[in-house]
Design an enzyme around this catalytic site. Structure first.
Site, PDB file in Angstrom:
ATOM      1  N   CYS A   1       0.847  -1.205   0.000  1.00 52.18           N
ATOM      2  CA  CYS A   1       0.000   0.000   0.000  1.00 52.18           C
ATOM      3  C   CYS A   1       0.879   1.251   0.000  1.00 52.18           C
ATOM      4  CB  CYS A   1      -0.887   0.034   1.240  1.00 52.18           C
ATOM      5  SG  CYS A   1      -1.808  -1.489   1.489  1.00 52.18           S
TER       6      CYS A   1
HETATM    7  N1  GLN Z   1      -1.391  -6.550   4.548  1.00 58.39           N
HETATM    8  C1  GLN Z   1      -2.225  -5.378   4.437  1.00 58.39           C
HETATM    9  C2  GLN Z   1      -3.453  -5.642   3.595  1.00 58.39           C
HETATM   10  O1  GLN Z   1      -3.581  -6.645   2.976  1.00 58.39           O
HETATM   11  C3  GLN Z   1      -1.446  -4.200   3.881  1.00 58.39           C
HETATM   12  C4  GLN Z   1      -1.040  -4.441   2.461  1.00 58.39           C
HETATM   13  C5  GLN Z   1      -0.001  -3.546   1.901  1.00 58.39           C
HETATM   14  O2  GLN Z   1       0.737  -2.813   2.558  1.00 58.39           O
HETATM   15  N2  GLN Z   1       0.089  -3.653   0.634  1.00 58.39           N
HETATM   16  O3  GLN Z   1      -4.303  -4.791   3.576  1.00 58.39           O
END
Ligand code: GLN
Length: 280
Positions: free
Chosen positions: A2
């Site tokens: 993210c």
């Molecule tokens: N693991 C978290 C999710 O699936 C954050 C994912 C991320 O940082 N891409 O929302």
């Protein structure tokens, strides 16, 4: 992975915050420049939480005498009254939500947290899984992963509500938020709660990626634990973001394994467990 950002400063529109700039958060949803380890685009949802301007903005000096509308709340220039943040979250890519792009041009805020999501493989794609998570005055986001989820997290969970998060199709981010909230609710200063949680989870779960972002509209708490993070600060204005949002030269990269605690006026960056950073 993210991408997320937090803002404290003079009121801006959500559109300025999320769509403006050569490398805006919206742009990072399809063309991020600094994704590390897994994920190439952030299309599994997005969200923004923001504090209403009337509450978080200090009143201009003399505003009370200068004829505010009858009944309007007078906010002391020094003591801010922060109303709970408002929130908008959707699944799917941010560029698909044309209505939001329009509404965002007229919603203004002095404090916000926004994120675009790339769901970790196997984790649910739903509004509830999108940052920001919210409770009381707090907005929270997690950029990272707990590898081996959910089994890896069994050692972190000591109470039943948190245990439920391991079995009900929740995300690792939702569990981290529950654990952090429990520490803050128990009276731990937020900076200690954030630093201790990242240090402990980092040691317990090798390979954990733990870039956390938390704000109450007055202070931003952020960690680096594998992923990138940048800060842009000028008197009265602070932006903390996974990637610089524009080509201005005044973005400073936060080194890895750090806690950032920042207000509109001051940025402090300190190491997280400097002697025992696990290899990752
Ligand atoms: N693991 C978290 C999710 O699936 C954050 C994912 C991320 O940082 N891409 O929302």
């Amino acid at each position: 992975m993210c991408r997320h950002l937090a803002y404290l400063g003079p009121p801006v529109s959500l559109a300025e915050l999320m769509f403006d700039g050569a490398n805006s958060l919206a742009g990072q949803s399809w063309a991020p420049t600094m994704m590390r380890r897994g994920g190439t685009v952030n299309v599994d949802g997005f969200g923004v939480g923001w504090f209403p301007p009337d509450a978080a903005e200090p009143a201009a000096p003399g505003a009370a005498e200068a004829g505010r509308r009858p009944g309007a709340r007078v906010v002391s220039p020094t003591a801010r009254t922060v109303a709970p943040p408002l929130r908008y979250r959707r699944t799917g890519p941010i560029w698909n939500d044309h209505g939001f792009a329009e509404v965002a041009t007229v919603v203004r805020t002095p404090a916000a947290l926004a994120a675009v999501r790339s769901a970790t493989t196997g984790m649910p794609i739903s509004e509830e899984a999108c940052a920001p998570f919210r409770s009381g005055p707090w907005l929270f986001s997690h950029n990272g992963v707990l590898p081996g989820w959910p089994d890896c997290a069994a050692g972190l969970v000591t109470d039943l509500p948190a245990a439920a998060l391991l079995t009900e199709g929740a995300t690792d981010s939702a569990l981290l938020w529950a654990l952090l909230r429990a520490r803050i609710d128990a009276g731990s200063p937020p900076a200690d709660a954030v630093r201790d949680l990242v240090g402990e989870v980092g040691e317990l779960i090798p390979g954990a990626r733990l870039n956390l972002l938390l704000t109450d509209g007055e202070t931003v708490f952020a960690t680096t634990w594998t992923h990138s993070l940048f800060v842009q600060h000028a008197p009265g204005r602070l932006v903390v973001a996974s990637e610089p949002l524009d080509e201005d030269g005044d973005w400073a990269e936060v080194p890895d394994a750090r806690l950032l605690v920042a207000t509109r006026d001051k940025v402090e960056i300190t190491p997280i467990h400097p002697t025992s950073v696990p290899s990752r």
